[in-house]
Design a protein around this motif. Structure first.
Motif, short mmCIF file in Angstrom:
data_model
loop_
_atom_site.label_atom_id
_atom_site.label_comp_id
_atom_site.label_asym_id
_atom_site.label_seq_id
_atom_site.Cartn_x
_atom_site.Cartn_y
_atom_site.Cartn_z
N ALA A 25 -13.45 -48.70 -111.03
CA ALA A 25 -13.56 -47.54 -111.92
C ALA A 25 -12.40 -47.43 -112.89
O ALA A 25 -12.50 -46.72 -113.89
CB ALA A 25 -13.67 -46.26 -111.10
N ASP A 54 -15.57 -47.13 -106.64
CA ASP A 54 -15.66 -45.80 -107.23
C ASP A 54 -14.29 -45.19 -107.46
O ASP A 54 -13.28 -45.62 -106.89
CB ASP A 54 -16.47 -44.90 -106.31
N SER A 98 -15.26 -40.08 -112.50
CA SER A 98 -15.78 -41.01 -111.48
C SER A 98 -17.30 -41.09 -111.56
O SER A 98 -17.89 -42.18 -111.56
CB SER A 98 -15.36 -40.56 -110.08
N ARG A 103 -18.62 -42.92 -114.76
CA ARG A 103 -18.48 -44.38 -114.72
C ARG A 103 -19.43 -45.00 -113.69
O ARG A 103 -20.01 -46.07 -113.93
CB ARG A 103 -17.02 -44.75 -114.46
#
Length: 336
Positions: free
Chosen positions: A250, A190, A198, A201
């Motif tokens: 991420a 993450d 964040s 995604r």
């Protein structure tokens, strides 16, 4: 270069009169005096302060750029796009680091208003449930009332145009690529907690995994947008075998951090595990990282052109396209 005092002395006028002529003031001054001051300034090579002109005209050729982290190469690509377009049009950019703080964004935006900036480009992501979001939106509204063009490069409720990429779709598409290679147990590293980018995604990753009936084996790990965060997340995976089939981070920096940890541990990438990221920064190309190419340069360039063209500031959203870039860090999952 001569000073304003020297120009005034040579033209035989007061300093205030010379200043009014050379900054374009509407104060009543005879045409003869104006011509004399201008001719003297040209002869002496004097150029009036851009800030002084801005204070008189209530506008300048300055474009402010607010970035979350000035050392993050993500923002370097955006800033290059902005500056290339701005400089060709005779504008100058001022890059300001806000450290992912909404309060600092508000402060920097007010500073740009003081400098009579032509526009402000807000490049950083916002936060979920940010208590200062309404204050930032109000600061943007006040800037627009003053004639300053505002553009956001992420989807934030600021009442200004948005030029961005679809982060959720980007993560979904690269996850789908990993699934198409036969990977089933995929771990997602993450981004920084609470950031809108964040979440977008992560949501894209989980949506694809659920659509592929793999939601029960999807794994999300705490991480961040830097090399160290990706390295630490991968170390945690290595310490708790078995490894997943693939890792999606991420962003590219975190993916490279994960890649480094795996290789230090003697784990074959992509023979034993595939690794992918998002953004397609230079570092991804250097290490052969599979990633999603986001139009960062184009986002910056379009935002700068929007400011230069002084287009109406309606809160429209322009989504630019992205594409998955397969490279050497991913391969089809071995069978058997």
């Amino acid at each position: 270069m001569s000073s304003l005092v020297e120009v005034a002395r040579a033209a035989g006028v007061s300093v205030s009169t010379a200043s009014r002529v050379l900054t374009g003031s509407s104060h009543p001054i005879s045409a003869k005096t104006r011509a004399k001051v201008i001719a003297t300034a040209e002869k002496l090579g004097y150029s009036p302060s851009a800030l002084a002109r801005a204070l008189v005209s209530r506008s300048s050729r300055l474009i402010g750029v607010l970035v979350s982290d000035i050392v993050n190469p993500y923002f370097s690509v955006i800033a290059r796009g902005i500056d290339d377009v701005a400089s060709r049009a005779g504008y100058v950019t001022m890059l300001s680091n806000v450290d992912r703080r909404t309060g600092t964004e508000i402060s920097r935006l007010r500073t740009m208003r003081d400098y009579r900036a032509a526009g402000v480009i807000i490049a950083g992501s916002g936060f979920e449930d940010d208590p200062l979001a309404p204050d930032l939106a109000e600061a943007v509204r006040q800037a627009k009332e003053q004639g300053i063009q505002a553009v956001s490069l992420t989807a934030r409720d600021l009442g200004c145009p948005v030029i961005t990429a679809d982060n959720e779709a980007a993560a979904r598409d690269v996850t789908d690529h990993l699934v198409s290679l036969g990977h089933r147990r995929i771990a997602f590293i993450d981004g920084p907690p609470g950031m809108s980018t964040s979440k977008q995604r992560r949501d894209g990753f989980l949506a694809c995994m659920n659509d592929a009936n793999l939601g029960d084996v999807a794994r999300c790990l705490p991480g961040g947008f830097d090399f160290e965060a990706g390295h630490l997340a991968a170390m945690r995976l290595i310490a708790r075998p078995p490894l997943p089939d693939a890792i999606l981070a991420a962003n590219d920096e975190a993916a490279v951090g994960a890649l480094n940890a795996l290789r230090q541990a003697g784990i074959d990438v992509p023979g034993e595990i595939s690794v992918a990221g998002i953004n397609d920064l230079r570092v991804a190309r250097f290490v052969g990282l599979t990633t999603v190419s986001l139009p960062l340069y184009e986002m910056g360039a379009m935002a700068a052109q929007h400011v230069i063209d002084s287009q109406p500031g309606d809160a429209t959203t322009t989504l630019l396209s992205h594409r998955v870039i397969p490279r050497e860090t991913t391969a089809r999952r071995p069978t058997g």
